[in-house]
Design an enzyme around this catalytic site. Structure first.
Site, short mmCIF file in Angstrom:
data_model
loop_
_atom_site.label_atom_id
_atom_site.label_comp_id
_atom_site.label_asym_id
_atom_site.label_seq_id
_atom_site.Cartn_x
_atom_site.Cartn_y
_atom_site.Cartn_z
N SER A 137 0.84 -1.20 0.00
CA SER A 137 0.00 0.00 0.00
C SER A 137 0.88 1.26 0.00
O SER A 137 1.67 1.45 -0.92
CB SER A 137 -0.97 -0.03 1.19
OG SER A 137 -2.01 0.89 1.01
N ASP A 160 -8.50 -5.81 -5.50
CA ASP A 160 -8.11 -4.75 -4.56
C ASP A 160 -9.20 -3.69 -4.53
O ASP A 160 -9.46 -3.02 -5.53
CB ASP A 160 -6.77 -4.15 -4.98
CG ASP A 160 -6.14 -3.28 -3.89
OD1 ASP A 160 -6.88 -2.53 -3.24
OD2 ASP A 160 -4.91 -3.37 -3.71
N HIS A 163 -7.01 -5.96 -1.01
CA HIS A 163 -5.90 -5.06 -0.71
C HIS A 163 -4.94 -5.68 0.30
O HIS A 163 -5.34 -6.04 1.41
CB HIS A 163 -6.45 -3.73 -0.18
CG HIS A 163 -5.40 -2.68 -0.04
ND1 HIS A 163 -4.63 -2.25 -1.11
CD2 HIS A 163 -4.96 -1.97 1.04
CE1 HIS A 163 -3.78 -1.32 -0.69
NE2 HIS A 163 -3.96 -1.15 0.61
#
Length: 373
Positions: A37, A259, A298
């Site tokens: 991320s 995601d 994610h």
């Protein structure tokens, strides 16, 4: 902002190497970065601006293209407010389940995954009139609900129809389309905190700004403003990685195709731009490889339904230290019945295809094939 964008991780690398040198009386043999991320974005920024800091960078689900996607991820809220339609979580789930059912067969395997979301052309209007149970009550999916989902999947556009960015991938969760019940009992939008903070604080410079008032036209202006003001600081999308290549560094990325917070298409777009800037796919593969993970959310979060890499860092160290470039990434997930599902993730742009026989839960039942468009 400069500290967050790149200075902090660079100085950490410099100081870290000094500490190792002083403690062990010799320099570190190798230096590695691993992050997901924002950590993935920082890894890319290291490769772009400080190419000598790390020998190997594992950058997962990277938040690159920051100035674009941070505004783009507010789009679902803008759509719901502009259309004055706020589907409930279970209605969104119904759309996702129908899309997965429709597009699961495209990769030849009955595995409950959309192997290539970009090829999924499921039309949410097919669900108009369908009844779904939400918190014990029956709700009927309307044409307005379907229109909202279409716009969210399609992604941000200007009022004239020009595409600005990718939407939520089909099959990913609708976290960015969060809703809640207000004091009057009405369902209203509840923006995800990161794009909400980015738009209200860094663009509007009014932390208490009412985001529900943003129109499609204003959204397009905010998108342009974010690019103009912040791309050079934190865009993290410079396609020239020639200094990193010269330094001998290796960049390994995997990104979940389900995601729900950072669309994988942004990472794919960046990789394509690197290929254009640096002599084509084969030359780029010498130092930078991308793997896409169907059904993975994610950073391989708990809503993932597909296998996620089990030792990507090991694959990176083998590449850096032994010259063994990864052709696939071993991945696994434990399904709802407790069974381990394995897969070898294919190197972009190849995609996984079922052989037509064998256990769909076993990696040996698949092969990597050229993507079809």
């Amino acid at each position: 902002m400069k500290n967050f964008a790149d200075r902090s991780q660079h100085e950490m690398a410099v100081v870290g190497k000094q500490v190792v040198n002083e403690v062990y009386d010799r320099p570190a043999s190798y230096s590695y970065w691993t992050g997901c991320s924002t950590g993935g974005r920082q890894g890319y920024m290291e490769a772009q601006r400080h190419p000598g800091d790390f020998d190997g960078i594992l950058a997962t689900a990277p938040a690159i293209n920051w100035d674009e996607f941070e505004v783009a991820t507010l789009w679902p809220q803008v759509v719901m407010n502009e259309e004055n339609t706020f589907p409930s979580p279970c209605e969104f789930n119904a759309f996702n389940e129908a899309a997965v059912k429709a597009c699961d067969p495209l990769d030849g395997a009955p595995d409950g995954l959309i192997g290539d979301p970009a090829r999924c052309t499921f039309d949410p209007r097919q669900l108009i009139g369908k009844s779904v149970e939400c918190d014990g009550e029956q709700e009927t999916i309307t044409a307005a609900d379907a229109a909202v989902v279409r716009k969210i999947w399609d992604g941000p556009r200007t009022p004239s129809g020009k595409k600005l960015w990718s939407g939520i991938p089909i099959g990913a969760g609708f976290d960015l389309a969060g809703t809640g019940i207000d004091a009057d009992g009405n369902r209203v939008g509840m923006p995800f905190p990161v794009p909400a903070g980015w738009v209200s604080t860094f663009l509007k410079r009014q932390p208490s700004y009412d985001l529900s008032t943003i129109t499609y036209a204003e959204f397009a202006e905010l998108f342009k403003q974010s690019q103009a003001e912040y791309d050079t600081i934190i865009g993290t999308d410079d396609a020239d990685l020639s200094a990193f290549r010269r330094s001998g560094g290796k960049l390994l990325t995997w990104h979940g195709q389900a995601d729900q917070l950072i669309p994988a298409q942004g990472t794919v777009d960046y990789r394509r731009r690197v290929e254009l800037a640096m002599g084509g796919a084969a030359r780029v593969d010498d130092f930078y490889r991308l793997f896409l993970a169907p059904g993975v959310s994610h950073c391989a979060g708990p809503t993932s339904t597909g296998p996620a890499p089990t030792d990507a860092l090991g694959a990176l160290t083998a590449w850096v230290e032994r010259g063994k470039a990864p052709q696939t990434l071993s991945a696994a997930i434990t399904d709802s019945s407790g069974k381990t599902v394995t897969r070898e993730l294919c190197r972009y742009p190849s995609v996984s295809r079922y052989t037509g026989h064998g256990d769909p839960a076993d990696a040996g039942s698949y092969y990597c094939a050229p993507a079809r468009h």
